[in-house]
Design a protein around this motif. Structure first.
Motif, PDB file in Angstrom:
ATOM      1  N   ASN A   1      19.461 -28.695   6.483  1.00 11.59           N
ATOM      2  CA  ASN A   1      18.544 -29.814   6.260  1.00 11.59           C
ATOM      3  C   ASN A   1      17.409 -29.503   5.297  1.00 11.59           C
ATOM      4  N   CYS A   2      17.611 -28.581   4.399  1.00  9.30           N
ATOM      5  CA  CYS A   2      16.606 -28.180   3.418  1.00  9.30           C
ATOM      6  C   CYS A   2      15.288 -27.784   4.091  1.00  9.30           C
ATOM      7  N   GLN A   3      15.378 -27.273   5.314  1.00  7.12           N
ATOM      8  CA  GLN A   3      14.196 -26.827   6.048  1.00  7.12           C
ATOM      9  C   GLN A   3      14.258 -25.361   6.420  1.00  7.12           C
ATOM     10  N   MET A   4      15.461 -24.847   6.632  1.00  9.47           N
ATOM     11  CA  MET A   4      15.619 -23.424   6.918  1.00  9.47           C
ATOM     12  C   MET A   4      16.975 -22.988   6.390  1.00  9.47           C
ATOM     13  N   GLY A   5      17.067 -21.701   6.141  1.00 11.02           N
ATOM     14  CA  GLY A   5      18.326 -21.168   5.657  1.00 11.02           C
ATOM     15  C   GLY A   5      18.331 -19.661   5.785  1.00 11.02           C
ATOM     16  N   PHE A   6      19.510 -19.091   5.638  1.00 11.01           N
ATOM     17  CA  PHE A   6      19.569 -17.635   5.603  1.00 11.01           C
ATOM     18  C   PHE A   6      20.570 -17.201   4.554  1.00 11.01           C
ATOM     19  N   ALA A   7      20.332 -15.989   4.081  1.00 13.19           N
ATOM     20  CA  ALA A   7      21.216 -15.388   3.095  1.00 13.19           C
ATOM     21  C   ALA A   7      21.540 -13.978   3.554  1.00 13.19           C
ATOM     22  N   ILE A   8      22.813 -13.628   3.463  1.00 14.51           N
ATOM     23  CA  ILE A   8      23.250 -12.267   3.753  1.00 14.51           C
ATOM     24  C   ILE A   8      23.457 -11.584   2.407  1.00 14.51           C
ATOM     25  N   LEU A   9      22.834 -10.421   2.242  1.00 10.60           N
ATOM     26  CA  LEU A   9      22.906  -9.689   0.985  1.00 10.60           C
ATOM     27  C   LEU A   9      23.556  -8.329   1.198  1.00 10.60           C
ATOM     28  N   ASP A  10      24.315  -7.913   0.221  1.00 11.39           N
ATOM     29  CA  ASP A  10      24.817  -6.550   0.150  1.00 11.39           C
ATOM     30  C   ASP A  10      23.897  -5.841  -0.832  1.00 11.39           C
ATOM     31  N   ALA A  11      23.259  -4.749  -0.407  1.00 10.63           N
ATOM     32  CA  ALA A  11      22.253  -4.104  -1.251  1.00 10.63           C
ATOM     33  C   ALA A  11      22.377  -2.587  -1.185  1.00 10.63           C
ATOM     34  N   HIS A  12      21.854  -1.954  -2.205  1.00 10.69           N
ATOM     35  CA  HIS A  12      21.744  -0.492  -2.257  1.00 10.69           C
ATOM     36  C   HIS A  12      20.313  -0.142  -2.612  1.00 10.69           C
ATOM     37  N   TYR A  13      19.678   0.668  -1.760  1.00  8.95           N
ATOM     38  CA  TYR A  13      18.343   1.181  -2.074  1.00  8.95           C
ATOM     39  C   TYR A  13      18.561   2.484  -2.827  1.00  8.95           C
ATOM     40  N   LEU A  14      18.075   2.529  -4.071  1.00  5.46           N
ATOM     41  CA  LEU A  14      18.321   3.671  -4.936  1.00  5.46           C
ATOM     42  C   LEU A  14      17.024   4.376  -5.317  1.00  5.46           C
TER      43      LEU A  14
ATOM     44  N   GLU B   1       0.798  -1.227   0.000  1.00  2.00           N
ATOM     45  CA  GLU B   1       0.000   0.000   0.000  1.00  2.00           C
ATOM     46  C   GLU B   1       0.828   1.272   0.000  1.00  2.00           C
ATOM     47  N   GLN B   2       2.078   1.188   0.412  1.00  2.00           N
ATOM     48  CA  GLN B   2       2.901   2.394   0.455  1.00  2.00           C
ATOM     49  C   GLN B   2       4.063   2.301  -0.531  1.00  2.00           C
ATOM     50  N   GLN B   3       4.988   1.398  -0.273  1.00  2.00           N
ATOM     51  CA  GLN B   3       6.207   1.336  -1.077  1.00  2.00           C
ATOM     52  C   GLN B   3       5.928   1.054  -2.546  1.00  2.00           C
ATOM     53  N   PHE B   4       5.033   0.107  -2.834  1.00  2.00           N
ATOM     54  CA  PHE B   4       4.773  -0.245  -4.236  1.00  2.00           C
ATOM     55  C   PHE B   4       4.009   0.847  -4.976  1.00  2.00           C
ATOM     56  N   LYS B   5       3.452   1.827  -4.257  1.00  2.00           N
ATOM     57  CA  LYS B   5       2.636   2.866  -4.898  1.00  2.00           C
ATOM     58  C   LYS B   5       3.317   4.222  -4.968  1.00  2.00           C
ATOM     59  N   VAL B   6       4.583   4.320  -4.548  1.00  2.00           N
ATOM     60  CA  VAL B   6       5.251   5.616  -4.656  1.00  2.00           C
ATOM     61  C   VAL B   6       5.359   5.991  -6.130  1.00  2.00           C
ATOM     62  N   PRO B   7       5.200   7.287  -6.452  1.00  2.00           N
ATOM     63  CA  PRO B   7       5.166   7.693  -7.860  1.00  2.00           C
ATOM     64  C   PRO B   7       6.535   7.807  -8.533  1.00  2.00           C
ATOM     65  N   TYR B   8       7.590   7.564  -7.818  1.00  2.00           N
ATOM     66  CA  TYR B   8       8.925   7.689  -8.387  1.00  2.00           C
ATOM     67  C   TYR B   8       9.579   6.319  -8.505  1.00  2.00           C
ATOM     68  N   GLU B   9      10.634   6.281  -9.293  1.00  2.00           N
ATOM     69  CA  GLU B   9      11.363   5.030  -9.522  1.00  2.00           C
ATOM     70  C   GLU B   9      12.300   4.738  -8.355  1.00  2.00           C
ATOM     71  N   TYR B  10      12.345   3.487  -7.970  1.00  2.00           N
ATOM     72  CA  TYR B  10      13.324   3.021  -6.992  1.00  2.00           C
ATOM     73  C   TYR B  10      13.757   1.618  -7.399  1.00  2.00           C
ATOM     74  N   SER B  11      14.892   1.211  -6.875  1.00  2.00           N
ATOM     75  CA  SER B  11      15.349  -0.161  -7.085  1.00  2.00           C
ATOM     76  C   SER B  11      16.262  -0.535  -5.930  1.00  2.00           C
ATOM     77  N   MET B  12      16.483  -1.820  -5.799  1.00  2.00           N
ATOM     78  CA  MET B  12      17.405  -2.302  -4.788  1.00  2.00           C
ATOM     79  C   MET B  12      18.276  -3.400  -5.386  1.00  2.00           C
ATOM     80  N   PRO B  13      19.325  -3.005  -6.126  1.00  2.00           N
ATOM     81  CA  PRO B  13      20.258  -4.024  -6.618  1.00  2.00           C
ATOM     82  C   PRO B  13      20.952  -4.684  -5.420  1.00  2.00           C
TER      83      PRO B  13
END
Length: 160
Positions: free
Chosen positions: A112-125, A90-102
């Motif tokens: 055990n193919c039941q849980m996992g985690f991933a650490i990401l390096d990201a930039h909110y642009l 309702e908020q982020q997906f409806k902002v009128p400007y362009e954004y991305s997060m590479p």
């Protein structure tokens, strides 16, 4: 005789408990079902981030677990599916400007193919606003009803 039997059984069970995560980890690195698990996990991480970047409400909603918890970059806490999904849709997906997060995955652990985690390096642009926020994102996923879903998301500012 009984004491020896219980002691031996206890030793076998303890050895099995210790060996299980090792065997699961080794299986994920090797071929067969472990590689399928790794691919499915990696795809789920991609699905979460790609659906966010493309503002795809259906895909984003589907990858979020019903018990999702988010710890935001300022320590704000969101608990539960609606508390996590509604503001994004309702908020982020409806902002009128362009954004991305590479983003780039820098570390992954699958248990055990039941849980996992991933650490990401990201930039909110936000190019139109000159915004480039550098984040470390930690995504925890669980496998529920045969599919991976995000159950925890932590966003941390990277200090220059």
């Amino acid at each position: 005789m009984r004491k020896w039997g219980y002691a031996a059984l206890g030793t076998v069970l303890a050895a099995a408990a210790v060996a299980t995560p090792v065997a699961a980890s080794a299986g994920e690195q090797g071929g067969g079902g472990g590689q399928d698990c790794r691919r499915a996990f990696d795809h789920a991480v991609w699905e979460d981030m790609d659906s966010y970047n493309k503002r795809d409400a259906a895909r984003y909603s589907a990858i979020i677990h019903r018990d999702m918890v988010t710890v935001g970059r300022k320590g704000n806490l969101y608990i539960g599916y609606d508390a996590n999904v509604t503001p994004v849709l309702e908020q982020q997906f409806k902002v009128p400007y362009e954004y991305s997060m590479p983003w780039t995955v820098v570390h992954t652990v699958i248990e055990n193919c039941q849980m996992g985690f991933a650490i990401l390096d990201a930039h909110y642009l936000e190019p139109s606003h000159g915004i480039d926020r550098h984040y470390t994102i930690s995504l925890t996923l669980v496998r529920d009803h045969g599919r991976w879903q995000v159950v925890k998301d932590t966003v941390t500012d990277v200090v220059p």
